[in-house]
Scaffold this active site. Sequence first.
Site, PDB file in Angstrom:
ATOM      1  CG  LEU A 102     -51.059   1.917 -50.234  1.00 13.42           C
ATOM      2  CD1 LEU A 102     -51.060   0.780 -51.246  1.00 13.42           C
ATOM      3  CD2 LEU A 102     -52.119   1.670 -49.167  1.00 13.42           C
ATOM      4  CG  ASP A 103     -47.106   2.275 -44.029  1.00 16.97           C
ATOM      5  OD1 ASP A 103     -47.087   3.516 -44.106  1.00 16.97           O
ATOM      6  OD2 ASP A 103     -47.606   1.651 -43.083  1.00 16.97           O
ATOM      7  NE  ARG A 104     -39.180   0.424 -47.320  1.00 16.01           N
ATOM      8  CZ  ARG A 104     -38.058   0.602 -46.620  1.00 16.01           C
ATOM      9  NH1 ARG A 104     -37.177   1.480 -47.028  1.00 16.01           N
ATOM     10  NH2 ARG A 104     -37.844  -0.074 -45.513  1.00 16.01           N
ATOM     11  NE  ARG A 127     -46.915  -0.625 -39.627  1.00 16.22           N
ATOM     12  CZ  ARG A 127     -45.821   0.035 -39.975  1.00 16.22           C
ATOM     13  NH1 ARG A 127     -45.892   1.018 -40.868  1.00 16.22           N
ATOM     14  NH2 ARG A 127     -44.663  -0.268 -39.437  1.00 16.22           N
TER      15      ARG A 127
END
Length: 244
Positions: free
Chosen positions: A92-94, A192
């Site tokens: 997962l992105d930060r 996104r």
Amino acid sequence: MIDKAYKLLALQEKISNRAAKELIDRGVVYAAGKKVSVARGELDSSTKFKVEKIAPIRVLFEDAFLMAVDKPAFMTSEEVAEAKNLPLLHRLDRETSGVLLLTKDDDFRKKVVNAFKKRDVQKEYIAIVEGKVVEAMEINAPILTIKKGNTAYSKISDDGKEAISYIEPLMIEGKRSKIRVKIETGRTHQIRVHLKSIGASILGDTEYGGRPYKRLMLHASKIALLGYKFESKEPEDFIKFAAV
């Protein structure tokens, strides 16, 4: 008198310059209600900072094959893996919170990789986005990812790989919407990029057209694979969506 943001933060918090810079780079430092994004940016010496605390990693499930955790925002997937001393099954992105899986068994990992290839994995997210999303839709648009060092940027391109997302509106408040996103494929930054393409960039996603906010408002709420199903409750700032 002015000085660099990280030096002023170090003085306020009584920490090293390096630690202060890491906090700013992580995205948890605010001044006058706005995120401080440039550690070397110059600010007035009277600036007062607020540092958001990172929530702890919460274990959702664990057996002999895997561990499912609730990843907090502002922590990388790799940091979670290091903390738990287990390899990742996905990332997962930060700033994305929610369900993250780690593995304890190499044979199980191979089965998961195969399940991803066959699209036998169900992944569901909640997002707060710009604009009014009033109807369910499918976004089927190929995504090309360009990687440079440790960074990656994705865009819709005929030269990209197949990417399919399903959008479902949950709530509209003012000029923003809460939506559910299910993805059939797992391209880098897929949600996104797809949401940007329909004019519904995620709040806080400045890289893909969103307005600045305290975090990227994307939460991995559910994942199901190989007979397992895990769910992470919405964070408080998603539940209080009307106040955003």
